[in-house]
Design a protein around this motif. Structure first.
Motif, PDB file in Angstrom:
ATOM      1  N   ILE A  45       0.843  -1.189   0.000  1.00 30.85           N
ATOM      2  CA  ILE A  45       0.000   0.000   0.000  1.00 30.85           C
ATOM      3  C   ILE A  45       0.881   1.243   0.000  1.00 30.85           C
ATOM      4  O   ILE A  45       1.879   1.308   0.723  1.00 30.85           O
ATOM      5  CB  ILE A  45      -0.931  -0.010   1.228  1.00 30.85           C
ATOM      6  N   ALA A  46       0.510   2.231  -0.821  1.00 32.21           N
ATOM      7  CA  ALA A  46       1.196   3.521  -0.854  1.00 32.21           C
ATOM      8  C   ALA A  46       0.148   4.609  -1.052  1.00 32.21           C
ATOM      9  O   ALA A  46      -0.771   4.444  -1.871  1.00 32.21           O
ATOM     10  CB  ALA A  46       2.229   3.563  -1.982  1.00 32.21           C
ATOM     11  N   ASN A  47       0.265   5.672  -0.284  1.00 32.06           N
ATOM     12  CA  ASN A  47      -0.661   6.803  -0.396  1.00 32.06           C
ATOM     13  C   ASN A  47      -2.126   6.377  -0.283  1.00 32.06           C
ATOM     14  O   ASN A  47      -2.985   6.891  -1.007  1.00 32.06           O
ATOM     15  CB  ASN A  47      -0.422   7.569  -1.694  1.00 32.06           C
ATOM     16  N   GLY A  48      -2.399   5.390   0.582  1.00 31.39           N
ATOM     17  CA  GLY A  48      -3.770   4.976   0.833  1.00 31.39           C
ATOM     18  C   GLY A  48      -4.389   4.091  -0.224  1.00 31.39           C
ATOM     19  O   GLY A  48      -5.597   3.844  -0.190  1.00 31.39           O
ATOM     20  N   LYS A  49      -3.564   3.573  -1.170  1.00 33.03           N
ATOM     21  CA  LYS A  49      -4.096   2.703  -2.222  1.00 33.03           C
ATOM     22  C   LYS A  49      -3.221   1.458  -2.377  1.00 33.03           C
ATOM     23  O   LYS A  49      -2.029   1.486  -2.099  1.00 33.03           O
ATOM     24  CB  LYS A  49      -4.166   3.438  -3.556  1.00 33.03           C
ATOM     25  N   ILE A  50      -3.839   0.398  -2.854  1.00 32.59           N
ATOM     26  CA  ILE A  50      -3.114  -0.837  -3.145  1.00 32.59           C
ATOM     27  C   ILE A  50      -2.309  -0.609  -4.420  1.00 32.59           C
ATOM     28  O   ILE A  50      -2.874  -0.225  -5.455  1.00 32.59           O
ATOM     29  CB  ILE A  50      -4.085  -2.014  -3.306  1.00 32.59           C
ATOM     30  N   VAL A  51      -0.992  -0.845  -4.336  1.00 25.83           N
ATOM     31  CA  VAL A  51      -0.136  -0.599  -5.503  1.00 25.83           C
ATOM     32  C   VAL A  51       0.506  -1.866  -6.068  1.00 25.83           C
ATOM     33  O   VAL A  51       0.896  -1.884  -7.238  1.00 25.83           O
ATOM     34  CB  VAL A  51       0.961   0.450  -5.199  1.00 25.83           C
ATOM     35  N   GLU A  52       0.634  -2.919  -5.236  1.00 24.92           N
ATOM     36  CA  GLU A  52       1.225  -4.175  -5.715  1.00 24.92           C
ATOM     37  C   GLU A  52       0.535  -5.351  -5.053  1.00 24.92           C
ATOM     38  O   GLU A  52      -0.044  -5.231  -3.970  1.00 24.92           O
ATOM     39  CB  GLU A  52       2.723  -4.242  -5.393  1.00 24.92           C
ATOM     40  N   HIS A  53       0.650  -6.514  -5.718  1.00 22.63           N
ATOM     41  CA  HIS A  53      -0.018  -7.736  -5.253  1.00 22.63           C
ATOM     42  C   HIS A  53       0.819  -8.961  -5.629  1.00 22.63           C
ATOM     43  O   HIS A  53       1.323  -9.061  -6.746  1.00 22.63           O
ATOM     44  CB  HIS A  53      -1.387  -7.810  -5.944  1.00 22.63           C
ATOM     45  N   TRP A  54       0.981  -9.857  -4.653  1.00 19.86           N
ATOM     46  CA  TRP A  54       1.594 -11.178  -4.855  1.00 19.86           C
ATOM     47  C   TRP A  54       0.635 -12.191  -4.251  1.00 19.86           C
ATOM     48  O   TRP A  54      -0.061 -11.889  -3.285  1.00 19.86           O
ATOM     49  CB  TRP A  54       2.925 -11.295  -4.121  1.00 19.86           C
ATOM     50  N   ALA A  55       0.612 -13.417  -4.765  1.00 21.37           N
ATOM     51  CA  ALA A  55      -0.278 -14.434  -4.188  1.00 21.37           C
ATOM     52  C   ALA A  55       0.237 -15.834  -4.491  1.00 21.37           C
ATOM     53  O   ALA A  55       0.835 -16.080  -5.539  1.00 21.37           O
ATOM     54  CB  ALA A  55      -1.695 -14.288  -4.726  1.00 21.37           C
ATOM     55  N   GLU A  56      -0.020 -16.713  -3.553  1.00 18.58           N
ATOM     56  CA  GLU A  56       0.183 -18.155  -3.732  1.00 18.58           C
ATOM     57  C   GLU A  56      -1.170 -18.801  -3.479  1.00 18.58           C
ATOM     58  O   GLU A  56      -1.777 -18.589  -2.426  1.00 18.58           O
ATOM     59  CB  GLU A  56       1.228 -18.692  -2.755  1.00 18.58           C
ATOM     60  N   LYS A  57      -1.654 -19.569  -4.468  1.00 18.21           N
ATOM     61  CA  LYS A  57      -2.980 -20.176  -4.381  1.00 18.21           C
ATOM     62  C   LYS A  57      -2.857 -21.678  -4.599  1.00 18.21           C
ATOM     63  O   LYS A  57      -2.004 -22.130  -5.357  1.00 18.21           O
ATOM     64  CB  LYS A  57      -3.900 -19.587  -5.450  1.00 18.21           C
ATOM     65  N   ASP A  58      -3.748 -22.439  -3.986  1.00 23.31           N
ATOM     66  CA  ASP A  58      -3.774 -23.882  -4.167  1.00 23.31           C
ATOM     67  C   ASP A  58      -4.548 -24.207  -5.443  1.00 23.31           C
ATOM     68  O   ASP A  58      -5.697 -24.630  -5.404  1.00 23.31           O
ATOM     69  CB  ASP A  58      -4.402 -24.561  -2.946  1.00 23.31           C
ATOM     70  N   MET A  59      -3.893 -23.978  -6.577  1.00 20.17           N
ATOM     71  CA  MET A  59      -4.555 -24.156  -7.864  1.00 20.17           C
ATOM     72  C   MET A  59      -4.797 -25.623  -8.214  1.00 20.17           C
ATOM     73  O   MET A  59      -5.745 -25.925  -8.931  1.00 20.17           O
ATOM     74  CB  MET A  59      -3.753 -23.471  -8.977  1.00 20.17           C
ATOM     75  N   SER A  60      -3.981 -26.537  -7.713  1.00 27.21           N
ATOM     76  CA  SER A  60      -4.215 -27.952  -8.033  1.00 27.21           C
ATOM     77  C   SER A  60      -5.533 -28.419  -7.408  1.00 27.21           C
ATOM     78  O   SER A  60      -6.318 -29.109  -8.065  1.00 27.21           O
ATOM     79  CB  SER A  60      -3.047 -28.824  -7.593  1.00 27.21           C
ATOM     80  N   ALA A  61      -5.812 -28.017  -6.180  1.00 28.41           N
ATOM     81  CA  ALA A  61      -7.093 -28.374  -5.559  1.00 28.41           C
ATOM     82  C   ALA A  61      -8.250 -27.702  -6.293  1.00 28.41           C
ATOM     83  O   ALA A  61      -9.305 -28.300  -6.509  1.00 28.41           O
ATOM     84  CB  ALA A  61      -7.093 -27.980  -4.081  1.00 28.41           C
ATOM     85  N   PHE A  62      -8.042 -26.461  -6.701  1.00 28.55           N
ATOM     86  CA  PHE A  62      -9.070 -25.721  -7.430  1.00 28.55           C
ATOM     87  C   PHE A  62      -9.403 -26.429  -8.745  1.00 28.55           C
ATOM     88  O   PHE A  62     -10.578 -26.600  -9.094  1.00 28.55           O
ATOM     89  CB  PHE A  62      -8.565 -24.299  -7.676  1.00 28.55           C
TER      90      PHE A  62
END
Length: 146
Positions: A111-128
């Motif tokens: 977060i910068a200046n009150g806004k979301i600026v970057e995103h990373w994620a790890e998801k269990d895609m094999s189960a999905f």
């Protein structure tokens, strides 16, 4: 912003997405938002691409996010969550199945200046993918056998 304010921003982000309120992303996400996750949907970069991706996902698998844990330090918030939905719409290459879906993930937002600026994620895609019927449990276990 404080760690608690950053956490409140991320909570609101998920609450609004769960309502299908994609337009609020103009308020919560920076225009030059960077998604560090390998794109699985054909969308452009930035906030507009994020809005398009959430609209596609909302149309295909309406549901909600359950926040399990949230930790904030500095300008980052880490969230362990479970997504719940029903596969009622088309996803790229997969016709609607009607299946109930659960996806566990660990997500980091900066977060910068009150806004979301970057995103990373790890998801269990094999189960999905198993829940969508794209892969099977028996196929996974036969590959793991010596």
């Amino acid at each position: 912003m404080s760690a608690e304010e950053n956490k409140a921003l991320i909570r609101r982000f998920f609450e609004e997405i769960d309502k299908g309120n994609i337009e609020v992303l103009d308020e919560l996400v920076a225009e030059n938002f960077i998604d560090h996750v390998q794109p699985s949907l054909p969308v452009p970069p930035g906030r507009e691409g994020l809005k398009m991706a959430f609209k596609m996902l909302w149309d295909a698998t309406p549901g909600y996010h359950q926040i399990e844990d949230m930790i904030a330090e500095g300008d980052k918030v880490v969230t362990r969550l479970t997504g719940h939905g029903t596969h009622t719409g088309s996803t790229p290459g997969i016709a609607p199945t009607g299946n109930e879906l659960t996806l566990s993930a660990i997500v980091i937002h900066r977060i910068a200046n009150g806004k979301i600026v970057e995103h990373w994620a790890e998801k269990d895609m094999s189960a999905f993918m198993r829940q969508l019927g794209v892969t099977s449990t028996s196929a996974q276990s036969s590959r793991a056998a010596p």
